[in-house]
Motif scaffolding. Structure first.
Motif, PDB file in Angstrom:
ATOM      1  N   VAL A 218      15.974   0.837   2.489  1.00  0.00           N
ATOM      2  CA  VAL A 218      17.027   0.685   3.296  1.00  0.00           C
ATOM      3  C   VAL A 218      17.996  -0.372   2.737  1.00  0.00           C
ATOM      4  O   VAL A 218      19.106  -0.058   2.966  1.00  0.00           O
ATOM      5  N   ASN A 219      17.506  -1.239   2.555  1.00  0.00           N
ATOM      6  CA  ASN A 219      18.455  -2.471   2.084  1.00  0.00           C
ATOM      7  C   ASN A 219      19.187  -2.078   0.871  1.00  0.00           C
ATOM      8  O   ASN A 219      20.517  -2.247   0.886  1.00  0.00           O
ATOM      9  N   ALA A 220      18.557  -1.268  -0.157  1.00  0.00           N
ATOM     10  CA  ALA A 220      19.314  -0.908  -1.364  1.00  0.00           C
ATOM     11  C   ALA A 220      20.370   0.090  -1.131  1.00  0.00           C
ATOM     12  O   ALA A 220      21.382   0.117  -1.717  1.00  0.00           O
ATOM     13  N   LEU A 221      20.037   1.176  -0.195  1.00  0.00           N
ATOM     14  CA  LEU A 221      20.970   2.043   0.078  1.00  0.00           C
ATOM     15  C   LEU A 221      22.152   1.714   0.902  1.00  0.00           C
ATOM     16  O   LEU A 221      23.105   2.530   1.252  1.00  0.00           O
ATOM     17  N   GLU A 222      22.279   0.542   1.570  1.00  0.00           N
ATOM     18  CA  GLU A 222      23.471   0.179   2.211  1.00  0.00           C
ATOM     19  C   GLU A 222      24.498  -0.303   1.205  1.00  0.00           C
ATOM     20  O   GLU A 222      25.557  -0.631   1.687  1.00  0.00           O
ATOM     21  N   ARG A 223      24.222  -0.555  -0.034  1.00  0.00           N
ATOM     22  CA  ARG A 223      25.000  -1.045  -0.744  1.00  0.00           C
ATOM     23  C   ARG A 223      25.803   0.227  -1.414  1.00  0.00           C
ATOM     24  O   ARG A 223      25.453   1.234  -2.113  1.00  0.00           O
ATOM     25  N   ARG A 224      27.137   0.236  -1.008  1.00  0.00           N
ATOM     26  CA  ARG A 224      27.966   1.551  -1.283  1.00  0.00           C
ATOM     27  C   ARG A 224      29.301   1.236  -1.739  1.00  0.00           C
ATOM     28  O   ARG A 224      29.724   2.532  -2.689  1.00  0.00           O
ATOM     29  N   ASP A 225      29.611   0.036  -2.010  1.00  0.00           N
ATOM     30  CA  ASP A 225      30.904  -0.018  -2.793  1.00  0.00           C
ATOM     31  C   ASP A 225      30.650   0.006  -4.249  1.00  0.00           C
ATOM     32  O   ASP A 225      29.808  -0.265  -4.831  1.00  0.00           O
TER      33      ASP A 225
ATOM     34  N   SER B   7      19.491   3.500 -10.539  1.00  0.00           N
ATOM     35  CA  SER B   7      18.415   3.524  -9.891  1.00  0.00           C
ATOM     36  C   SER B   7      18.499   4.058  -8.409  1.00  0.00           C
ATOM     37  O   SER B   7      17.765   4.753  -7.676  1.00  0.00           O
ATOM     38  N   ILE B   8      19.500   3.095  -7.765  1.00  0.00           N
ATOM     39  CA  ILE B   8      19.809   3.375  -6.388  1.00  0.00           C
ATOM     40  C   ILE B   8      20.555   4.873  -6.073  1.00  0.00           C
ATOM     41  O   ILE B   8      20.056   5.634  -5.143  1.00  0.00           O
ATOM     42  N   GLU B   9      21.339   5.310  -6.964  1.00  0.00           N
ATOM     43  CA  GLU B   9      21.916   6.577  -7.035  1.00  0.00           C
ATOM     44  C   GLU B   9      20.680   7.628  -6.942  1.00  0.00           C
ATOM     45  O   GLU B   9      20.824   8.543  -6.553  1.00  0.00           O
ATOM     46  N   LYS B  10      19.745   7.416  -7.995  1.00  0.00           N
ATOM     47  CA  LYS B  10      18.522   8.464  -8.142  1.00  0.00           C
ATOM     48  C   LYS B  10      17.772   8.612  -6.946  1.00  0.00           C
ATOM     49  O   LYS B  10      17.299   9.427  -6.350  1.00  0.00           O
ATOM     50  N   CYS B  11      17.528   7.201  -6.216  1.00  0.00           N
ATOM     51  CA  CYS B  11      16.917   7.237  -4.761  1.00  0.00           C
ATOM     52  C   CYS B  11      17.452   7.975  -3.762  1.00  0.00           C
ATOM     53  O   CYS B  11      16.849   8.821  -3.250  1.00  0.00           O
ATOM     54  N   ARG B  12      18.853   7.669  -3.786  1.00  0.00           N
ATOM     55  CA  ARG B  12      19.868   8.386  -2.985  1.00  0.00           C
ATOM     56  C   ARG B  12      19.444   9.861  -2.842  1.00  0.00           C
ATOM     57  O   ARG B  12      19.527  10.614  -1.867  1.00  0.00           O
ATOM     58  N   ARG B  13      19.655  10.484  -4.135  1.00  0.00           N
ATOM     59  CA  ARG B  13      19.504  11.692  -4.328  1.00  0.00           C
ATOM     60  C   ARG B  13      18.102  12.419  -3.987  1.00  0.00           C
ATOM     61  O   ARG B  13      17.897  13.512  -3.556  1.00  0.00           O
ATOM     62  N   ALA B  14      17.089  11.252  -4.182  1.00  0.00           N
ATOM     63  CA  ALA B  14      15.622  11.834  -4.165  1.00  0.00           C
ATOM     64  C   ALA B  14      15.332  12.186  -2.647  1.00  0.00           C
ATOM     65  O   ALA B  14      14.438  12.706  -2.330  1.00  0.00           O
ATOM     66  N   ILE B  15      15.937  11.347  -1.930  1.00  0.00           N
ATOM     67  CA  ILE B  15      15.498  11.283  -0.421  1.00  0.00           C
ATOM     68  C   ILE B  15      16.178  11.843   0.469  1.00  0.00           C
ATOM     69  O   ILE B  15      15.910  12.218   1.757  1.00  0.00           O
ATOM     70  N   ARG B  16      17.334  12.706  -0.098  1.00  0.00           N
ATOM     71  CA  ARG B  16      17.926  13.820   0.893  1.00  0.00           C
ATOM     72  C   ARG B  16      17.090  14.813   1.070  1.00  0.00           C
ATOM     73  O   ARG B  16      16.256  15.285   0.339  1.00  0.00           O
TER      74      ARG B  16
ATOM     75  N   SER C  93       9.841  -0.852  -5.646  1.00  0.00           N
ATOM     76  CA  SER C  93      11.311  -0.874  -5.609  1.00  0.00           C
ATOM     77  C   SER C  93      11.959   0.563  -5.606  1.00  0.00           C
ATOM     78  O   SER C  93      11.032   1.545  -5.790  1.00  0.00           O
ATOM     79  N   VAL C  94      13.121   0.857  -5.512  1.00  0.00           N
ATOM     80  CA  VAL C  94      13.722   2.247  -5.529  1.00  0.00           C
ATOM     81  C   VAL C  94      13.694   2.960  -6.783  1.00  0.00           C
ATOM     82  O   VAL C  94      13.759   4.152  -6.895  1.00  0.00           O
ATOM     83  N   ASP C  95      13.006   2.164  -8.044  1.00  0.00           N
ATOM     84  CA  ASP C  95      12.818   2.794  -9.131  1.00  0.00           C
ATOM     85  C   ASP C  95      11.677   3.949  -8.931  1.00  0.00           C
ATOM     86  O   ASP C  95      11.607   4.758  -9.624  1.00  0.00           O
ATOM     87  N   ALA C  96      10.951   3.824  -7.854  1.00  0.00           N
ATOM     88  CA  ALA C  96       9.566   4.749  -7.485  1.00  0.00           C
ATOM     89  C   ALA C  96      10.131   5.747  -7.071  1.00  0.00           C
ATOM     90  O   ALA C  96       9.104   6.699  -6.661  1.00  0.00           O
ATOM     91  N   ALA C  97      11.260   6.021  -6.195  1.00  0.00           N
ATOM     92  CA  ALA C  97      11.538   6.807  -5.412  1.00  0.00           C
ATOM     93  C   ALA C  97      11.425   8.306  -6.227  1.00  0.00           C
ATOM     94  O   ALA C  97      10.728   9.206  -5.258  1.00  0.00           O
ATOM     95  N   PRO C  98      11.948   8.735  -7.190  1.00  0.00           N
ATOM     96  CA  PRO C  98      11.671  10.121  -7.716  1.00  0.00           C
ATOM     97  C   PRO C  98      10.168  10.504  -7.724  1.00  0.00           C
ATOM     98  O   PRO C  98       9.816  11.755  -7.352  1.00  0.00           O
ATOM     99  N   ALA C  99       9.173   9.596  -8.091  1.00  0.00           N
ATOM    100  CA  ALA C  99       7.877   9.748  -8.050  1.00  0.00           C
ATOM    101  C   ALA C  99       7.176  10.064  -6.818  1.00  0.00           C
ATOM    102  O   ALA C  99       6.408  11.212  -6.524  1.00  0.00           O
ATOM    103  N   ILE C 100       7.684   9.215  -5.656  1.00  0.00           N
ATOM    104  CA  ILE C 100       7.124   9.312  -4.427  1.00  0.00           C
ATOM    105  C   ILE C 100       7.642  10.476  -3.506  1.00  0.00           C
ATOM    106  O   ILE C 100       6.897  11.220  -2.888  1.00  0.00           O
TER     107      ILE C 100
END
Length: 474
Positions: free
Chosen positions: A451-458, A465-474, A425-432
């Protein structure tokens, strides 16, 4: 003297409002910043009904409700589907326990009595469905000036909600800009299928909350008296003696093979293979031991010989847990972590604490085992729920991969590990995303879950966890 309010007056309007809150917070939205709001609404409904029926808040309820709130906060902090699902199931379970503690205080129940009371409450809530219509009919027959106002409000709400939905659907179909604004606010598709699902969810939540609380308002005695021991100790002894002998023999073998290693394995078997071969069977035996000890003490009591045999079985259970723990750690050291292996380590740790409680309960009949189990399981799950296990799995596997990268004989093993990592899941984004593997980072960024998690913006779907993933993959 104020006339006592009837169940319909207490429950109907609050349950409608609660169903609206539930749909707004939870429809297609199981893990977001709105989860604590939904849980606060749930507890507010419980306390509202308690206040209307002059029931004080019990000490036991404070711990239960604190755990429920922490579970909802965990839903906001993680995006692991398994964790979120268990959080919600566990919260529903605790809600029933909370109601039992509120409406049936000072009951010194054992585990079996709590379990039977739990299921009797569920069955009672289902059977209370007919009470809703009886309550409506009774309220219509005995309407006072105050109840007429209540009915006016209820009828207004019930008329306004479908009318508002229909108008919004028509206007959204007529103007694409208006439709886009509605989507950004509510993130509903506003299709006919979604409308039906929303209505069905609203009806289900309303009925579940009304009927569930309606059953407890009946205040029927659901206490299940524990029978005195009328069974012969001989039956228990015949059951326990062969089990105890087998367990002692098995424990000796565990010490010889795994802990001391003074016995020789077959030539074609490694210790890692031996550790994995019987692990799940061993875990099943530990669970059987748990059930066996509780059943024997409930049915046959605690004579000296029964306590002696159960103590031997408990001691052997600790050896089995240690063996299972040793096996899984040995296997992880070779084949790395997965969610299942992580959960197994957690489960064995919890089992250790539970068997400590069981050992005390075996020797002391007055030990509050049900309360101890609830505390241990609740605290243990909260720790796991907040741990963000996917992050630690990715971090451990990537660190282990760096240490043993020279041991790969081909790319297949490495690709297999990478394939598992990108499925997390996107919980792993900072480590990966902080790893040096460019290919892994690209594959993870393009994976369906990310991709599915980051589509949720409202605002309804804000998740930490999604916000951390969004920052990590920038």
């Amino acid at each position: 003297m104020e006339k006592e309010k009837k169940p319909f007056q207490i429950l109907f309007l609050p349950c409608i409002l609660y169903a609206c809150l539930f749909v707004f917070c939870r429809y297609e939205n199981s893990a977001s910043i709105l989860c604590p709001l939904w849980m606060a609404g749930t507890l507010a409904l419980v306390h509202y009904v308690m206040k209307k029926t002059d029931r004080p808040v019990r000490k036991d309820m404070i711990f239960i409700e604190a755990v429920m709130m922490l579970l909802s906060v965990s839903d906001f902090l993680t995006y692991n589907f398994f964790i979120v699902t268990v959080n919600n199931i566990f919260a529903d379970f605790l809600l029933v326990i909370d109601l039992l503690a509120a409406f049936y205080p000072d009951r010194k129940w054992g585990i079996s009595q709590w379990i039977l009371s739990f299921f009797k409450s569920i069955a009672g809530a289902i059977s209370s469905f007919s009470d809703l219509f009886a309550d409506i009919e009774d309220s219509l027959k005995n309407r006072s000036s105050k109840s007429r106002k209540t009915f006016a409000v209820i009828i207004g709400i019930l008329s306004a909600v479908p009318l508002t939905v229909i108008i919004l659907l028509l206007l959204a179909s007529a103007d694409m800009v208006f439709k886009k604004i509605l989507k950004s606010i509510f993130c509903f598709q506003w299709s006919s299928s979604d409308t039906y699902l929303i209505i069905l969810e609203f009806i289900f939540v309303f009925l579940a909350s009304y009927c569930g609380l309606r059953f407890f308002l009946k205040n029927k005695d659901i206490e299940i008296n524990q029978r005195k021991n009328i069974n012969s100790d001989m039956t228990a002894v015949i059951i326990l003696i062969p089990v105890a002998i087998i367990y002692v023999l098995f424990s000796v073998i565990q010490f010889a093979f795994l802990f001391i290693r003074n016995l020789t394995l077959p030539a074609d078997m490694t210790y890692a293979e031996y550790a994995h071969q019987g692990f799940y069977q061993l875990l099943a035996v530990v669970i059987i031991n748990l059930i066996l000890v509780l059943t024997i003490t409930a049915v046959f009591g605690r004579s000296k010989i029964i306590k002696c045999l159960l103590t031997i079985i408990n001691a052997c259970s600790f050896v089995m847990i240690a063996s299972a723990f040793f096996r899984i750690m040995l296997y992880i050291s070779v084949y790395h972590l997965t969610e299942l292996r992580f959960l197994v380590v957690w489960g064995l740790t919890v089992m250790t604490f539970l068997f400590v409680m069981i050992t005390v309960y075996t020797l002391r009949a007055g030990f509050p085992l049900a309360k101890a189990f609830l505390i241990v399981i609740s605290v243990s799950w909260i720790v796991l729920s907040f741990s963000r296990m996917d992050y630690w799995i990715a971090d451990y596997n990537l660190s282990a991969e760096k240490k043993i990268s020279s041991n790969y004989t081909d790319d297949q093993s490495k690709k297999s590990d990478h394939y598992y990592l990108i499925e997390l899941s996107v919980d792993a984004a900072p480590a990966i995303m902080r790893s040096g593997d460019t290919e892994l980072k690209k594959d993870y960024r393009d994976s369906y879950k990310v991709v599915n998690a980051l589509e949720r913006r409202d605002f309804r779907h804000i998740n930490l966890s999604i916000e951390k993933c969004r920052r990590a993959i920038r």
